[in-house]
Design a protein around this motif. Structure first.
Motif, PDB file in Angstrom:
ATOM      1  N   GLN A 195       0.841  -1.190   0.000  1.00 12.36           N
ATOM      2  CA  GLN A 195       0.000   0.000   0.000  1.00 12.36           C
ATOM      3  C   GLN A 195       0.883   1.250   0.000  1.00 12.36           C
ATOM      4  OE1 GLN A 195      -3.380  -0.289   0.059  1.00 12.36           O
ATOM      5  NE2 GLN A 195      -3.456  -2.497   0.357  1.00 12.36           N
ATOM      6  N   THR A 232     -14.121   9.074 -13.284  1.00  8.59           N
ATOM      7  CA  THR A 232     -13.650   8.756 -11.934  1.00  8.59           C
ATOM      8  C   THR A 232     -12.497   7.768 -12.018  1.00  8.59           C
ATOM      9  OG1 THR A 232     -15.886   9.073 -11.056  1.00  8.59           O
ATOM     10  CG2 THR A 232     -14.303   7.909  -9.655  1.00  8.59           C
ATOM     11  N   THR A 255     -10.027   5.462  -9.681  1.00  4.88           N
ATOM     12  CA  THR A 255      -9.906   4.895  -8.336  1.00  4.88           C
ATOM     13  C   THR A 255      -8.588   4.141  -8.191  1.00  4.88           C
ATOM     14  OG1 THR A 255     -11.117   2.909  -9.038  1.00  4.88           O
ATOM     15  CG2 THR A 255     -12.397   4.681  -8.038  1.00  4.88           C
ATOM     16  N   HIS A 256      -8.155   4.022  -6.922  1.00  5.81           N
ATOM     17  CA  HIS A 256      -6.918   3.297  -6.603  1.00  5.81           C
ATOM     18  C   HIS A 256      -5.730   3.928  -7.323  1.00  5.81           C
ATOM     19  CE1 HIS A 256      -6.426  -0.056  -3.948  1.00  5.81           C
ATOM     20  NE2 HIS A 256      -5.462  -0.579  -4.686  1.00  5.81           N
ATOM     21  N   LYS A 302     -10.672  15.276  -5.111  1.00  8.28           N
ATOM     22  CA  LYS A 302      -9.766  14.191  -4.731  1.00  8.28           C
ATOM     23  C   LYS A 302     -10.018  13.779  -3.280  1.00  8.28           C
ATOM     24  CE  LYS A 302      -6.135  15.828  -7.864  1.00  8.28           C
ATOM     25  NZ  LYS A 302      -4.716  16.236  -8.014  1.00  8.28           N
ATOM     26  N   ASN A 303     -10.032  12.457  -3.057  1.00  4.00           N
ATOM     27  CA  ASN A 303     -10.196  11.905  -1.714  1.00  4.00           C
ATOM     28  C   ASN A 303      -9.116  10.867  -1.452  1.00  4.00           C
ATOM     29  OD1 ASN A 303     -12.611  13.289  -0.919  1.00  4.00           O
ATOM     30  ND2 ASN A 303     -13.749  11.950  -2.304  1.00  4.00           N
ATOM     31  N   VAL A 304      -8.576  10.887  -0.227  1.00 10.46           N
ATOM     32  CA  VAL A 304      -7.584   9.894   0.178  1.00 10.46           C
ATOM     33  C   VAL A 304      -8.312   8.731   0.846  1.00 10.46           C
ATOM     34  CG1 VAL A 304      -5.527   9.426   1.548  1.00 10.46           C
ATOM     35  CG2 VAL A 304      -5.841  11.680   0.506  1.00 10.46           C
ATOM     36  N   GLU A 305      -8.130   7.523   0.310  1.00 10.61           N
ATOM     37  CA  GLU A 305      -8.803   6.340   0.820  1.00 10.61           C
ATOM     38  C   GLU A 305      -7.867   5.552   1.732  1.00 10.61           C
ATOM     39  OE1 GLU A 305     -11.836   6.407   0.157  1.00 10.61           O
ATOM     40  OE2 GLU A 305     -11.929   7.653  -1.642  1.00 10.61           O
ATOM     41  N   ASP A 306      -8.365   4.427   2.266  1.00  7.60           N
ATOM     42  CA  ASP A 306      -7.567   3.566   3.138  1.00  7.60           C
ATOM     43  C   ASP A 306      -6.293   3.120   2.425  1.00  7.60           C
ATOM     44  OD1 ASP A 306      -9.494   3.799   5.064  1.00  7.60           O
ATOM     45  OD2 ASP A 306     -10.467   1.883   4.618  1.00  7.60           O
ATOM     46  N   TRP A 351      -4.406   5.376  -0.927  1.00  9.13           N
ATOM     47  CA  TRP A 351      -4.813   5.478  -2.332  1.00  9.13           C
ATOM     48  C   TRP A 351      -5.668   6.717  -2.552  1.00  9.13           C
ATOM     49  CZ3 TRP A 351      -2.295   2.254  -5.355  1.00  9.13           C
ATOM     50  CH2 TRP A 351      -1.885   1.013  -4.856  1.00  9.13           C
ATOM     51  N   LEU A 352      -5.666   7.224  -3.778  1.00 12.58           N
ATOM     52  CA  LEU A 352      -6.467   8.387  -4.131  1.00 12.58           C
ATOM     53  C   LEU A 352      -7.631   7.988  -5.022  1.00 12.58           C
ATOM     54  CD1 LEU A 352      -3.844  11.156  -5.021  1.00 12.58           C
ATOM     55  CD2 LEU A 352      -5.504  11.257  -3.168  1.00 12.58           C
ATOM     56  N   THR A 353      -8.779   8.639  -4.800  1.00  8.25           N
ATOM     57  CA  THR A 353      -9.897   8.577  -5.735  1.00  8.25           C
ATOM     58  C   THR A 353     -10.052   9.973  -6.317  1.00  8.25           C
ATOM     59  OG1 THR A 353     -11.059   6.789  -4.571  1.00  8.25           O
ATOM     60  CG2 THR A 353     -12.371   8.213  -5.992  1.00  8.25           C
TER      61      THR A 353
END
Length: 256
Positions: free
Chosen positions: A105, A150, A152-153, A177-181, A184-186
């Motif tokens: 990750q 969109t 993802t990942h 933009k969002n930072v995921e677990d 990773w960026l979406t």
């Protein structure tokens, strides 16, 4: 006379230190550039030119946090879960402690260290793990009458570029933009207004390697979309736009 004796003493200390270091060494894997979605293995191996080496403790750590340890009284390495978001394992065999990531990750990249404590002395070595750019999936649709795509990942950060034909559309673009677990960026981007004519090409540009990672074609035919896989050779926008135009013409001819 005193100066000569001092020189001899210093030479002896340096020679003794160099010899001691040669008697016990610790080797780790060189810097690794991990491929997205592929396993990563880090090796830490002990060697000594002296007989009777007894390993008391070996350990892999990341950001000063222990990941796994191997003590003389243990049959298998002890894994310390909860300190990393990646799924990993540790294996030990004849003086080699191996740290294995099934899928690395973004948050678990950086410097990794290996510690050794033995009856012949202690050693510490470190290495670095990087993650190559990647995008897990891209989707393009007409949403509420607006071209929307969109990604993802995504890793690392990227810039979304819109094209209609050969024209780069810069006005009216909104990107979120969002930072995921796991780090990773979406990335979601849309155009506030849709222009009639050719379909849109939505591409993700890597700000780190200066190349296109992936792209998708957005068309209003039945509100459908065509998703693309990551561009392995970093193809530019012109080549991708030409392919998109050919695909669009074929779709229109088929529907007619």
């Amino acid at each position: 006379m005193e100066l000569t004796a001092l020189h001899l003493l210093l030479w002896f200390m340096v020679a003794f230190t160099s010899t001691a270091q040669e008697l016990l060494s610790l080797r780790v894997s060189p810097k690794i550039s991990a491929v997205c979605g592929q396993p990563v293995s880090l090796h830490c191996e002990v060697s000594s030119s002296q007989h009777g080496l007894s390993i008391k403790h070996m350990e892999w750590y990341h950001n000063n946090t222990s990941l796994c340890t191997m003590n003389s009284e243990d049959k298998n390495p002890i894994i310390n879960p909860g300190f990393t978001v990646s799924d990993f394992d540790c294996k030990y065999h004849q003086g080699k402690l191996t740290l294995i990531f099934k899928k690395l990750q973004p948050m678990d990249t950086g410097d990794f260290g290996c510690k050794l404590r033995s009856n012949k002395g202690t050693r510490v070595k470190s290495t670095t793990v990087e993650l190559q750019e990647c995008c897990g999936q891209v989707e393009g649709v007409m949403e509420h009458g607006r071209p929307t795509c969109t990604f993802t990942h995504v890793y690392p950060d990227g810039e979304v570029r819109w094209f209609q034909g050969s024209h780069h559309q810069k006005l009216g673009q909104i990107t979120l933009k969002n930072v995921e677990d796991g780090g990773w960026l979406t990335i979601q981007s849309y155009l506030e207004e849709k222009k009639t004519g050719l379909p849109y090409n939505c591409s993700l540009w890597s700000t780190e390697t200066d190349r296109y990672i992936t792209s998708t074609l957005v068309t209003d035919l039945d509100n459908s979309s065509v998703s693309r896989s990551p561009l392995g050779n970093g193809a530019g926008s012109q080549g991708r736009t030409l392919i998109d135009l050919i695909v669009t013409v074929l779709l229109v001819v088929t529907l007619i």
